[in-house]
Design an enzyme around this catalytic site. Sequence first.
Site, PDB file in Angstrom:
ATOM      1  N   ARG A  16      47.061  -5.996 -15.029  1.00 48.49           N
ATOM      2  CA  ARG A  16      46.904  -4.395 -15.154  1.00 48.49           C
ATOM      3  C   ARG A  16      48.127  -3.577 -15.123  1.00 48.49           C
ATOM      4  O   ARG A  16      48.410  -2.631 -15.810  1.00 48.49           O
ATOM      5  CB  ARG A  16      46.555  -4.022 -13.385  1.00 48.49           C
ATOM      6  CG  ARG A  16      46.153  -2.849 -13.179  1.00 48.49           C
ATOM      7  CD  ARG A  16      46.089  -2.306 -11.804  1.00 48.49           C
ATOM      8  NE  ARG A  16      44.829  -3.091 -11.180  1.00 48.49           N
ATOM      9  CZ  ARG A  16      44.732  -3.467  -9.854  1.00 48.49           C
ATOM     10  NH1 ARG A  16      45.716  -2.845  -9.204  1.00 48.49           N
ATOM     11  NH2 ARG A  16      43.808  -3.998  -9.320  1.00 48.49           N
ATOM     12  N   TYR A  17      49.333  -4.262 -14.677  1.00 50.27           N
ATOM     13  CA  TYR A  17      50.571  -3.579 -14.998  1.00 50.27           C
ATOM     14  C   TYR A  17      51.466  -4.347 -15.901  1.00 50.27           C
ATOM     15  O   TYR A  17      51.198  -5.354 -16.237  1.00 50.27           O
ATOM     16  CB  TYR A  17      51.483  -3.791 -13.622  1.00 50.27           C
ATOM     17  CG  TYR A  17      50.745  -3.354 -12.480  1.00 50.27           C
ATOM     18  CD1 TYR A  17      50.929  -1.656 -12.472  1.00 50.27           C
ATOM     19  CD2 TYR A  17      50.333  -3.551 -11.528  1.00 50.27           C
ATOM     20  CE1 TYR A  17      50.273  -1.126 -11.252  1.00 50.27           C
ATOM     21  CE2 TYR A  17      49.745  -3.277 -10.331  1.00 50.27           C
ATOM     22  CZ  TYR A  17      49.574  -1.880 -10.283  1.00 50.27           C
ATOM     23  OH  TYR A  17      49.123  -1.426  -9.089  1.00 50.27           O
ATOM     24  N   ARG A  73      53.937  -7.008 -14.616  1.00 51.13           N
ATOM     25  CA  ARG A  73      53.671  -8.023 -13.979  1.00 51.13           C
ATOM     26  C   ARG A  73      52.261  -8.459 -13.944  1.00 51.13           C
ATOM     27  O   ARG A  73      51.421  -7.639 -14.362  1.00 51.13           O
ATOM     28  CB  ARG A  73      54.085  -7.903 -12.542  1.00 51.13           C
ATOM     29  CG  ARG A  73      53.657  -6.514 -11.866  1.00 51.13           C
ATOM     30  CD  ARG A  73      54.903  -5.923 -10.981  1.00 51.13           C
ATOM     31  NE  ARG A  73      54.240  -5.261 -10.129  1.00 51.13           N
ATOM     32  CZ  ARG A  73      54.032  -3.672 -10.306  1.00 51.13           C
ATOM     33  NH1 ARG A  73      54.386  -3.477 -11.656  1.00 51.13           N
ATOM     34  NH2 ARG A  73      53.722  -2.821  -9.551  1.00 51.13           N
ATOM     35  N   CYS A  97      39.771 -21.413  -0.907  1.00 47.38           N
ATOM     36  CA  CYS A  97      40.932 -20.785   0.252  1.00 47.38           C
ATOM     37  C   CYS A  97      40.600 -21.912   1.287  1.00 47.38           C
ATOM     38  O   CYS A  97      39.754 -22.637   1.434  1.00 47.38           O
ATOM     39  CB  CYS A  97      40.554 -19.557   0.625  1.00 47.38           C
ATOM     40  SG  CYS A  97      40.882 -18.312  -0.840  1.00 47.38           S
ATOM     41  N   CYS A 127      38.177 -15.326   4.571  1.00 51.04           N
ATOM     42  CA  CYS A 127      38.324 -14.018   5.321  1.00 51.04           C
ATOM     43  C   CYS A 127      37.180 -13.265   4.900  1.00 51.04           C
ATOM     44  O   CYS A 127      36.986 -13.079   3.667  1.00 51.04           O
ATOM     45  CB  CYS A 127      39.480 -13.382   4.870  1.00 51.04           C
ATOM     46  SG  CYS A 127      41.220 -14.488   4.834  1.00 51.04           S
ATOM     47  N   CYS A 184      37.295 -10.232   2.451  1.00 47.21           N
ATOM     48  CA  CYS A 184      38.007 -10.248   1.043  1.00 47.21           C
ATOM     49  C   CYS A 184      37.878  -9.609  -0.004  1.00 47.21           C
ATOM     50  O   CYS A 184      36.583  -9.583  -0.375  1.00 47.21           O
ATOM     51  CB  CYS A 184      37.873 -11.937   0.790  1.00 47.21           C
ATOM     52  SG  CYS A 184      38.932 -12.465  -0.876  1.00 47.21           S
ATOM     53  N   ARG A 189      38.248 -10.387  -3.204  1.00 47.83           N
ATOM     54  CA  ARG A 189      37.484 -11.428  -4.129  1.00 47.83           C
ATOM     55  C   ARG A 189      36.319 -11.927  -3.557  1.00 47.83           C
ATOM     56  O   ARG A 189      36.094 -13.336  -3.961  1.00 47.83           O
ATOM     57  CB  ARG A 189      38.575 -12.421  -4.811  1.00 47.83           C
ATOM     58  CG  ARG A 189      39.587 -11.355  -5.346  1.00 47.83           C
ATOM     59  CD  ARG A 189      40.596 -12.510  -6.320  1.00 47.83           C
ATOM     60  NE  ARG A 189      41.668 -11.312  -6.710  1.00 47.83           N
ATOM     61  CZ  ARG A 189      43.004 -11.414  -6.355  1.00 47.83           C
ATOM     62  NH1 ARG A 189      43.318 -12.575  -5.938  1.00 47.83           N
ATOM     63  NH2 ARG A 189      43.733 -10.580  -6.855  1.00 47.83           N
ATOM     64  N   ASP A 248      39.864  -2.672   0.480  1.00 47.06           N
ATOM     65  CA  ASP A 248      39.202  -1.957  -0.762  1.00 47.06           C
ATOM     66  C   ASP A 248      37.739  -2.046  -0.439  1.00 47.06           C
ATOM     67  O   ASP A 248      37.084  -2.568   0.354  1.00 47.06           O
ATOM     68  CB  ASP A 248      39.443  -3.223  -1.919  1.00 47.06           C
ATOM     69  CG  ASP A 248      40.753  -3.267  -2.431  1.00 47.06           C
ATOM     70  OD1 ASP A 248      41.438  -2.324  -2.412  1.00 47.06           O
ATOM     71  OD2 ASP A 248      41.274  -4.345  -2.495  1.00 47.06           O
ATOM     72  N   ASP A 266      44.636   0.749  -3.370  1.00 46.88           N
ATOM     73  CA  ASP A 266      44.296   0.265  -4.844  1.00 46.88           C
ATOM     74  C   ASP A 266      43.481   1.097  -5.355  1.00 46.88           C
ATOM     75  O   ASP A 266      42.089   1.321  -4.773  1.00 46.88           O
ATOM     76  CB  ASP A 266      43.989  -1.336  -4.696  1.00 46.88           C
ATOM     77  CG  ASP A 266      44.733  -2.198  -5.692  1.00 46.88           C
ATOM     78  OD1 ASP A 266      44.983  -1.361  -6.986  1.00 46.88           O
ATOM     79  OD2 ASP A 266      44.909  -3.493  -5.450  1.00 46.88           O
ATOM     80  N   LYS A 319      47.685   0.648  -7.643  1.00 48.48           N
ATOM     81  CA  LYS A 319      48.236   0.924  -6.198  1.00 48.48           C
ATOM     82  C   LYS A 319      48.848   2.237  -6.266  1.00 48.48           C
ATOM     83  O   LYS A 319      49.770   2.467  -7.154  1.00 48.48           O
ATOM     84  CB  LYS A 319      49.026  -0.127  -5.727  1.00 48.48           C
ATOM     85  CG  LYS A 319      48.332  -1.449  -5.779  1.00 48.48           C
ATOM     86  CD  LYS A 319      49.113  -2.385  -5.072  1.00 48.48           C
ATOM     87  CE  LYS A 319      48.555  -4.013  -4.931  1.00 48.48           C
ATOM     88  NZ  LYS A 319      48.376  -4.658  -6.077  1.00 48.48           N
TER      89      LYS A 319
HETATM   90  C1  LIG Z   1      48.954  -5.652  -6.635  1.00 49.82           C
HETATM   91  C2  LIG Z   1      49.068  -6.215  -7.928  1.00 49.82           C
HETATM   92  C3  LIG Z   1      50.221  -6.588  -8.199  1.00 49.82           C
HETATM   93  C4  LIG Z   1      51.565  -6.316  -7.769  1.00 49.82           C
HETATM   94  O1  LIG Z   1      51.892  -5.264  -7.361  1.00 49.82           O
HETATM   95  P1  LIG Z   1      53.254  -4.854  -6.368  1.00 49.82           P
HETATM   96  O2  LIG Z   1      53.112  -3.454  -6.179  1.00 49.82           O
HETATM   97  O3  LIG Z   1      54.444  -5.419  -7.466  1.00 49.82           O
HETATM   98  O4  LIG Z   1      53.317  -5.812  -5.082  1.00 49.82           O
HETATM   99  C5  LIG Z   1      50.122  -6.999  -9.558  1.00 49.82           C
HETATM  100  N1  LIG Z   1      49.091  -7.146 -10.525  1.00 49.82           N
HETATM  101  C6  LIG Z   1      48.018  -6.795  -9.856  1.00 49.82           C
HETATM  102  C7  LIG Z   1      46.599  -6.809 -10.603  1.00 49.82           C
HETATM  103  C8  LIG Z   1      47.769  -6.160  -8.461  1.00 49.82           C
HETATM  104  O5  LIG Z   1      46.553  -5.942  -7.733  1.00 49.82           O
HETATM  105  S1  SF4 Z   2      42.063 -12.756   1.456  1.00 45.10           S
HETATM  106 FE1  SF4 Z   2      40.534 -13.921   0.202  1.00 45.10          FE
HETATM  107  S2  SF4 Z   2      41.709 -14.926  -1.526  1.00 45.10           S
HETATM  108 FE2  SF4 Z   2      43.078 -14.253   0.586  1.00 45.10          FE
HETATM  109  S3  SF4 Z   2      42.908 -16.055   1.712  1.00 45.10           S
HETATM  110 FE3  SF4 Z   2      41.278 -14.765   2.286  1.00 45.10          FE
HETATM  111  S4  SF4 Z   2      39.159 -15.523   1.364  1.00 45.10           S
HETATM  112 FE4  SF4 Z   2      41.157 -16.381   0.325  1.00 45.10          FE
END
Ligand SMILES: *Cc1c(COP(=O)(O)O)cnc(C)c1O
Ligand code: SF4
Length: 358
Positions: A90-91, A94, A103, A107, A110, A112, A271, A308, A315
């Site tokens: 996305r960025y 990074r 996992c 959770c 989550c 995801r 989210d 986000d 973010k």
């Molecule tokens: C949160 C996130 C990051 C890391 O973001 P930071 O603000 O540097 O902690 C990088 N890529 C994605 C897709 C993210 O959701």
């Molecule tokens: S938040 Fe989602 S990805 Fe993270 S440990 Fe919990 S279930 Fe796994």
Amino acid sequence: MDAWQQSIAQSLSDPATLAARFGLDPAAVSKVAARYPLRLTPHLLTLIERPDDPLGRQFLPDPRELANDGLPDDPLAENRLAPLPAIVHRYPSRVLLLAGNNCAAYCRFCTRKRRVGCAVFNLPFSELLKGVDYIAGHAEINEVIISGGDPLLLSDDALAEVLERLRRIPHLGVLRIATRTLTVLPERITPALATLLGRHAPLYLTTHFNHPRELTAAAGEACRRLAEAGIPLANQTVLLRGVNDDIDTLVTLCDRLLRLRVRPYYLHQLDPVRGTGHFRVSIERGLQLVGALRERVSGLAVPHYILDLPGGRGKVALTPERIVSLGPAMVIRLADGGTAEVPNDEGESQAVPRGLST
Ligand SMILES: *Cc1c(COP(=O)(O)O)cnc(C)c1O
Ligand code: SF4
């Protein structure tokens, strides 16, 4: 097999056993577990006393996960931002490298939820290595966040191979590993793992603790071991209704994290993911809580309150100045001068407004 692998093998994932143990309706638990995966580690089972305590709420299946809350499965558009199954980009500088899809425990809130623990989203190690090649081919990337699923479910050997390959990429600086194991499987943080991670500096580890009761003696020992191996620690917390949406809980959590040499980094606004609406806290309350926290703890212990943006726009750090208008759909001002509309309700059953308990 290592002790932590044995713990995973001994985890509870059978709906009927779980329902009997916590006095839940077995049919309801089965129905939720058929849609979203269920697993509780032995360590976690020692921490949950009742379904409605802070750990029970985070990890026991709840029929409200299946309520039609009208929320999307993938609000952050991670699927669209994935050039390969193991990459979310996305960025520019990074990237997320998804180390797997499982996992130690699941959770219920989550982000995801749509994919973790589901066989169809299984990510073989070969995909992970293709992700590393993608990073090697993109010189604009300088930081990799190894996430998942939980990357620390990889064996030490597999993890060493990934870290070594990443370290051979000249444009990479910081590596980051995001893990929930300190809460659910602290025995994963063995001396051998701490040594392995320490060899790949600068490597940051982000923990995920949501409530002070997760900071057990075993979790504290794991933090000490990592800190002594030279690994900087930062924590991410998700703001969750009925778990940590009160000031005393957040004060205790952040203060105790700092003592464990873990810097509170992000407090995430949940989210808007399908099946998690019952955990939602409004942004107004989140802002009040963070404001109150700032007065009660060291500045080092105050996390950024992070939203986000829907649609994969990234973010933003929420501060009162960002708010253009209140209401169930809140409008916030972005750094580029634009605005975004974001959900700001309290979930499917409107909570009685609660004052701050300071
Ligand atoms: C949160 C996130 C990051 C890391 O973001 P930071 O603000 O540097 O902690 C990088 N890529 C994605 C897709 C993210 O959701
Ligand atoms: S938040 Fe989602 S990805 Fe993270 S440990 Fe919990 S279930 Fe796994």
